[in-house]
Scaffold this active site. Sequence first.
Site, PDB file in Angstrom:
ATOM      1  N   ASP A   1      74.519 -30.484 -39.993  1.00  0.00           N
ATOM      2  CA  ASP A   1      73.781 -30.394 -38.728  1.00  0.00           C
ATOM      3  C   ASP A   1      73.841 -28.973 -38.136  1.00  0.00           C
ATOM      4  OD1 ASP A   1      73.524 -33.116 -39.111  1.00  0.00           O
ATOM      5  OD2 ASP A   1      74.876 -33.695 -37.487  1.00  0.00           O
TER       6      ASP A   1
ATOM      7  N   ARG B   1      81.022 -33.796 -40.131  1.00  0.00           N
ATOM      8  CA  ARG B   1      81.747 -34.727 -39.265  1.00  0.00           C
ATOM      9  C   ARG B   1      80.835 -35.826 -38.749  1.00  0.00           C
ATOM     10  NH1 ARG B   1      86.145 -31.957 -35.733  1.00  0.00           N
ATOM     11  NH2 ARG B   1      86.425 -29.901 -36.626  1.00  0.00           N
TER      12      ARG B   1
ATOM     13  N   ASP C   1      78.233 -27.078 -43.924  1.00  0.00           N
ATOM     14  CA  ASP C   1      78.051 -28.056 -42.868  1.00  0.00           C
ATOM     15  C   ASP C   1      76.581 -28.505 -42.958  1.00  0.00           C
ATOM     16  OD1 ASP C   1      78.236 -29.335 -40.268  1.00  0.00           O
ATOM     17  OD2 ASP C   1      77.103 -27.608 -39.526  1.00  0.00           O
TER      18      ASP C   1
END
Length: 181
Positions: free
Chosen positions: A15, A72, A13
């Site tokens: 962030d 995302r 991921d």
Amino acid sequence: MVLRSYPAAVVFDLDYTLWPCWCDTHVIAPFNVVSKREVVDRYGFSLSFYRDVESIILELAENDVVIIGASRTATPHIAKELLTLLHIGDKPAIKYFHSLQWGQGSKTKHISKAAKDLGLQSELKAGLFVLFDDEMRNRDVRSINCYFAHVEDENTGLTRRVFANGLKDWSTYLESSQAKV
Ligand SMILES: [Mg+2]
């Protein structure tokens, strides 16, 4: 039983896993490059990777582990720019990623797509993917046999300890699942 020290692919991921911000809300372009390790946004917000990220990515690259990004974020272009401006070793960070996957919704989609694009579907099925992510909701990647390693502390993100523990727990999980076959 095959003992492995590294997964076939490690998925990150972005962030609050690799850097301490939401890149779609906390930073605003244009960016000023302070150094290869630091950029400053339009309002003076300084951004770097968490401290241990560089050595972890270099270690994976040296050991031929496939590196995937799965985010995302609503602003992939900002994320890509940051990955291009921030360096790891002497190269832009983005060069270390074999695949970058974007979009809302479950990361099962991101990871399945990356595995397909990279010809690693059998490795994913065999449990040889690990996702490092700060959001527990993304643990649904277990449904496609990707191991989920939680990055718990947003102040420190992906640390050596989180990385080592994640790989150790994955290895234990893999051994026990192979023992059952
Ligand atoms: Mg995150």
